[in-house]
Motif scaffolding. Structure first.
Motif, mmCIF file in Angstrom:
data_model
loop_
_atom_site.group_PDB
_atom_site.id
_atom_site.type_symbol
_atom_site.label_atom_id
_atom_site.label_comp_id
_atom_site.label_asym_id
_atom_site.label_seq_id
_atom_site.Cartn_x
_atom_site.Cartn_y
_atom_site.Cartn_z
ATOM 1 N N ILE A 258 -4.012 -0.629 -2.379
ATOM 2 C CA ILE A 258 -2.698 -0.230 -3.117
ATOM 3 C C ILE A 258 -2.496 1.148 -2.919
ATOM 4 C CG2 ILE A 258 -1.988 0.220 -5.608
ATOM 5 C CD1 ILE A 258 -1.795 -2.844 -5.027
ATOM 6 N N SER A 259 -3.746 2.094 -2.859
ATOM 7 C CA SER A 259 -3.482 3.336 -2.553
ATOM 8 C C SER A 259 -4.622 3.871 -1.449
ATOM 9 C CB SER A 259 -3.737 4.043 -4.020
ATOM 10 O OG SER A 259 -3.859 5.555 -3.810
ATOM 11 N N SER A 260 -3.980 4.422 -0.175
ATOM 12 C CA SER A 260 -4.962 4.936 0.834
ATOM 13 C C SER A 260 -5.893 5.955 0.282
ATOM 14 C CB SER A 260 -4.272 4.987 1.949
ATOM 15 O OG SER A 260 -3.233 6.061 1.705
ATOM 16 N N ASP A 261 -5.687 6.811 -0.644
ATOM 17 C CA ASP A 261 -6.250 7.831 -0.928
ATOM 18 C C ASP A 261 -7.366 7.447 -2.392
ATOM 19 O OD1 ASP A 261 -4.620 7.996 -3.305
ATOM 20 O OD2 ASP A 261 -3.662 9.999 -2.917
ATOM 21 N N GLY A 262 -7.318 6.517 -3.033
ATOM 22 C CA GLY A 262 -8.254 5.791 -3.787
ATOM 23 C C GLY A 262 -7.721 6.117 -5.250
ATOM 24 N N PRO B 154 -1.587 4.842 -8.471
ATOM 25 C CA PRO B 154 -0.172 5.104 -7.745
ATOM 26 C C PRO B 154 0.839 5.603 -8.768
ATOM 27 C CG PRO B 154 -0.446 2.641 -8.210
ATOM 28 C CD PRO B 154 -1.843 3.411 -8.491
ATOM 29 N N GLY B 155 0.409 5.573 -10.219
ATOM 30 C CA GLY B 155 1.326 6.023 -11.122
ATOM 31 C C GLY B 155 1.933 4.963 -11.873
ATOM 32 N N TYR B 156 1.643 3.762 -11.540
ATOM 33 C CA TYR B 156 2.005 2.649 -12.361
ATOM 34 C C TYR B 156 0.999 1.557 -12.081
ATOM 35 C CZ TYR B 156 2.904 1.027 -7.660
ATOM 36 O OH TYR B 156 3.018 0.640 -6.013
ATOM 37 N N ASP B 157 1.202 0.364 -13.149
ATOM 38 C CA ASP B 157 0.062 -0.553 -13.075
ATOM 39 C C ASP B 157 0.701 -1.897 -12.237
ATOM 40 O OD1 ASP B 157 -1.667 -2.635 -13.691
ATOM 41 O OD2 ASP B 157 -1.765 -1.988 -15.876
ATOM 42 N N PRO B 158 0.059 -1.962 -11.001
ATOM 43 C CA PRO B 158 0.340 -3.143 -10.014
ATOM 44 C C PRO B 158 0.203 -4.348 -10.730
ATOM 45 C CG PRO B 158 -0.736 -1.552 -8.938
ATOM 46 C CD PRO B 158 -0.867 -0.992 -10.492
ATOM 47 N N LEU B 159 -0.759 -4.714 -11.334
ATOM 48 C CA LEU B 159 -1.028 -6.055 -12.117
ATOM 49 C C LEU B 159 -0.326 -6.319 -13.268
ATOM 50 C CD1 LEU B 159 -2.652 -8.578 -11.862
ATOM 51 C CD2 LEU B 159 -4.434 -7.442 -13.042
ATOM 52 N N LYS B 160 0.118 -5.357 -13.962
ATOM 53 C CA LYS B 160 1.032 -5.395 -15.096
ATOM 54 C C LYS B 160 2.292 -6.107 -14.524
ATOM 55 C CE LYS B 160 2.978 -3.249 -19.085
ATOM 56 N NZ LYS B 160 3.430 -2.183 -19.817
ATOM 57 N N ILE B 161 2.700 -5.312 -13.632
ATOM 58 C CA ILE B 161 4.017 -5.450 -12.694
ATOM 59 C C ILE B 161 3.919 -7.110 -12.167
ATOM 60 C CG2 ILE B 161 5.506 -4.997 -10.704
ATOM 61 C CD1 ILE B 161 4.643 -2.065 -11.141
ATOM 62 N N LYS C 32 0.751 -1.245 -0.069
ATOM 63 C CA LYS C 32 0.036 0.019 0.013
ATOM 64 C C LYS C 32 0.966 1.084 -0.038
ATOM 65 C CE LYS C 32 -3.938 1.667 2.431
ATOM 66 N NZ LYS C 32 -5.018 1.378 3.698
ATOM 67 N N ASP C 33 0.432 2.239 -0.926
ATOM 68 C CA ASP C 33 1.390 3.348 -1.035
ATOM 69 C C ASP C 33 2.757 3.352 -1.106
ATOM 70 O OD1 ASP C 33 -1.299 4.774 -0.618
ATOM 71 O OD2 ASP C 33 -1.039 4.643 1.814
ATOM 72 N N LYS C 34 3.204 2.460 -2.054
ATOM 73 C CA LYS C 34 4.295 2.307 -2.196
ATOM 74 C C LYS C 34 4.853 2.972 -3.542
ATOM 75 C CE LYS C 34 5.419 -0.695 1.285
ATOM 76 N NZ LYS C 34 5.666 -0.167 2.354
ATOM 77 N N THR C 35 6.136 3.438 -3.695
ATOM 78 C CA THR C 35 6.437 3.699 -5.184
ATOM 79 C C THR C 35 6.573 2.391 -6.018
ATOM 80 O OG1 THR C 35 8.904 3.298 -4.479
ATOM 81 C CG2 THR C 35 7.926 5.493 -3.915
ATOM 82 N N GLU C 36 6.713 2.734 -7.131
ATOM 83 C CA GLU C 36 6.962 1.504 -8.240
ATOM 84 C C GLU C 36 8.201 0.861 -7.908
ATOM 85 O OE1 GLU C 36 7.145 0.474 -12.946
ATOM 86 O OE2 GLU C 36 6.757 2.451 -12.448
ATOM 87 N N ALA C 37 9.226 1.486 -7.457
ATOM 88 C CA ALA C 37 10.143 0.581 -7.289
ATOM 89 C C ALA C 37 10.176 -0.347 -6.006
ATOM 90 C CB ALA C 37 11.635 1.577 -6.962
ATOM 91 N N GLN C 38 9.602 0.326 -5.132
ATOM 92 C CA GLN C 38 9.246 -0.254 -3.668
ATOM 93 C C GLN C 38 8.391 -1.757 -3.992
ATOM 94 O OE1 GLN C 38 7.951 3.133 -1.573
ATOM 95 N NE2 GLN C 38 9.367 2.988 -0.172
ATOM 96 N N PHE C 39 7.382 -1.334 -5.001
ATOM 97 C CA PHE C 39 6.083 -2.517 -5.137
ATOM 98 C C PHE C 39 6.934 -3.381 -5.784
ATOM 99 C CE2 PHE C 39 3.129 -4.317 -7.889
ATOM 100 C CZ PHE C 39 2.002 -4.577 -6.947
ATOM 101 N N ARG C 40 7.721 -3.028 -6.901
ATOM 102 C CA ARG C 40 8.549 -4.104 -7.546
ATOM 103 C C ARG C 40 9.408 -4.977 -6.679
ATOM 104 N NH1 ARG C 40 8.477 -4.258 -13.004
ATOM 105 N NH2 ARG C 40 7.580 -2.482 -14.277
#
Length: 167
Positions: free
Chosen positions: A50-54, A57-64, A1-9
């Motif tokens: 994924i995002s606390s503000d709804g 996040p600026g990236y596509d989590p499912l694609k990743i 939740k609320d991670k940058t793309e690099a953190q999420f990856r």
């Protein structure tokens, strides 16, 4: 939740490496918990998981997730709760509008992502302790089952029409 793309990856990569190292071959990832999405969707809002503000996040989590799972030689299934809107509200399982909404969400996933399957959870009418129980109490179990089966058959038919190999 609320991670940058690099953190999420990095997190997803570490988790998938551990899953593979433990001898597993498939991941069921919760892509729709409450009439929401963990990917940019034209049908549903962004998931609070994924995002606390709804907001996206600026990236596509499912694609990743799909890409990383496959890079670890893991299959990935999109796990969905088709009726649940919140812990106290569900979509009407008998409604054609509900079925169309679910079909559109499934189509959105299978048209945009190389998932290996669609997995449903919590696809039933609310039980006696649920806030909406009385709304459906007059329906017989046979009718409830028929309504749910109709949705599942409709989704299954749409999936197989597009990709017969998809589970």
């Amino acid at each position: 939740k609320d991670k940058t793309e690099a953190q999420f990856r990095a997190n997803a990569n570490k988790i998938f490496a551990t899953i593979r190292a433990n001898g597993c071959n498939t991941v069921y990832f919760h892509v729709r918990a409450y009439d929401d999405a963990i990917y940019p969707s034209s049908v549903a809002g962004f998931s609070k998981y994924i995002s606390s503000d709804g907001k996206a996040p600026g990236y596509d989590p499912l694609k990743i997730l799909v890409s990383l799972a496959h890079s670890h030689k893991l299959k990935i299934h999109a796990w969905m709760n088709p009726y649940r809107v919140s812990s106290t509200k569900i979509l009407d399982p008998a409604s054609e509008t509900t079925t169309v909404r679910i079909v559109n969400q499934v189509k959105e996933i299978i048209n945009r992502y190389a998932v290996d399957g669609i997995h449903f959870d919590d696809y039933f009418y609310p039980g006696s302790g649920h806030k909406q129980y009385k709304k459906y109490a007059s329906l017989s179990n046979k009718q409830k089952k028929a309504n749910v089966n109709k949705m599942v058959q409709t989704v299954y038919g749409n999936i197989k029409a597009q990709n017969p190999k998809l589970l």
